[in-house]
Enzyme design. Structure first.
Site: not given
Ligand code: 8YV
Length: 319
Positions: A160, A236, A238, A267, A285
């Site tokens: 990523i 983006i 954790r 969350e 998320h």
């Protein structure tokens, strides 16, 4: 007439979009753990029939859940991150674990970049400005800092992180990166081994590192404050990678200009300090949240379950 085989029983930890839920319901008997008001008794009653726990990246499966399912074979994670699954408990019980890598990489990167640009240029505030009527045409909307030419640090240069860096390089940003160990895949980007040093070197710091014990609070107070009062932090990955109390302190005192977060502690419950801030841009998320990617993730979950029950190799094994 051929007799239909009984469906395998799976405990489902959290909801999926309907396009993934419907085929799962068709192929398996799904026990919706999240709809149950008494999760403890639910698992002890249904546990021994359950052969799989279908979960999501952020929800995982803890030791109790794993141990309550005495005939558990597999935990397919709908997500690339498997940090919330108790892997030690899985190893002890020889439970297999799969995830959904690759199919989501570019969507996650797209949204990470979009969040950065959106927050940098104040697009959410600009919409409110337009909706405020006359004022929009009588004054200039507050000026923002340029994106192109700015320096960005990518913390975590896995699949990523690489896609994020490639995209930001396309916006003419200067890329530096840092990881728990140097990655040989980024010859054009400056590697800075120390996160504090990286943060001093950049205007934007985007966190894409996989969560682990080692990475917990890697974004500590010193790292968070280093980009300075014009700097931005984007997460983006954790929530556990960032010391959230230190981030909130920095945003409240504007020692850090702003943040864009797809993830936050506890969350989906949002800490009350967030509600008073207008320099943080929050997302639910959902970085892989496109129809195409969710469909591919759901297919991987089903295909891994099917392969397991057919005694075939798993498609995307973690354990
Ligand atoms: C997913 C994630 O949206 O891929 C991951 O690890 O945490 C998320 O981006 C999630 O798993 C689905 O709820």
């Amino acid at each position: 007439m051929s007799k239909e085989l009984p469906k395998h029983e799976i405990t489902q930890v959290g909801p999926y979009p309907q396009l993934d839920q419907a085929p799962l319901d068709q192929a398996f008997t799904m026990h919706k753990f999240f709809e149950n008001l008494e999760p403890d008794s639910f698992l002890s009653e249904s546990g021994c029939a359950v052969r799989g726990i279908a979960t999501r990246g952020e929800l995982g499966a803890d030791r109790k859940m794993i141990e309550d399912c005495s005939n558990l074979e597999i935990i397919p994670v709908y997500g690339v991150g498997f940090d919330a699954v108790d892997l030690d408990a899985c190893r002890e019980r020889k439970t297999r674990v799969t995830n959904t890598p690759d199919v989501l990489t570019r969507d996650v990167a797209d949204l990470g970049v979009a969040m950065s640009l959106c927050q940098a240029r104040g697009m959410i505030g600009a919409k409110a400005w337009v909706l405020s009527g006359d004022r929009a045409w009588k004054e200039f909307y507050p000026l923002k800092r340029r994106v192109h030419g700015a320096r960005v640090g990518v913390l975590g240069l896995g699949r990523i992180g690489i896609e994020v860096a490639r995209r930001l390089a396309g916006f003419d940003m200067e890329i530096a990166n840092c990881d728990l160990a140097p990655k040989g895949c980024a010859p054009d980007w400056t590697f800075i081994a120390d996160p504090v040093e990286l943060a001093h070197h950049v205007d934007y710091l985007i966190v894409t590192l996989a969560a682990s014990e080692k990475a917990r609070h890697i974004m500590g107070r010193e790292v968070i404050e280093a980009p300075g009062p014009a700097g931005m932090v984007i997460n983006i990955s954790r929530a556990s990678n960032v010391d959230e109390a230190a981030l909130l302190d920095a945003l409240e005192s504007v020692t850090l200009c702003s943040a864009a977060l797809d993830v936050f502690e506890g969350e989906p419950d949002l800490g009350p300090r967030f509600l008073k801030l207008n320099n943080v841009f929050l997302q639910p998320h959902h970085t892989p949240g496109t129809l195409e990617t969710r469909k591919a993730m759901g297919k991987l979950v089903r295909d891994n379950l099917t392969a397991n029950f057919a005694g075939q190799p798993l498609l995307t094994p973690v354990l």
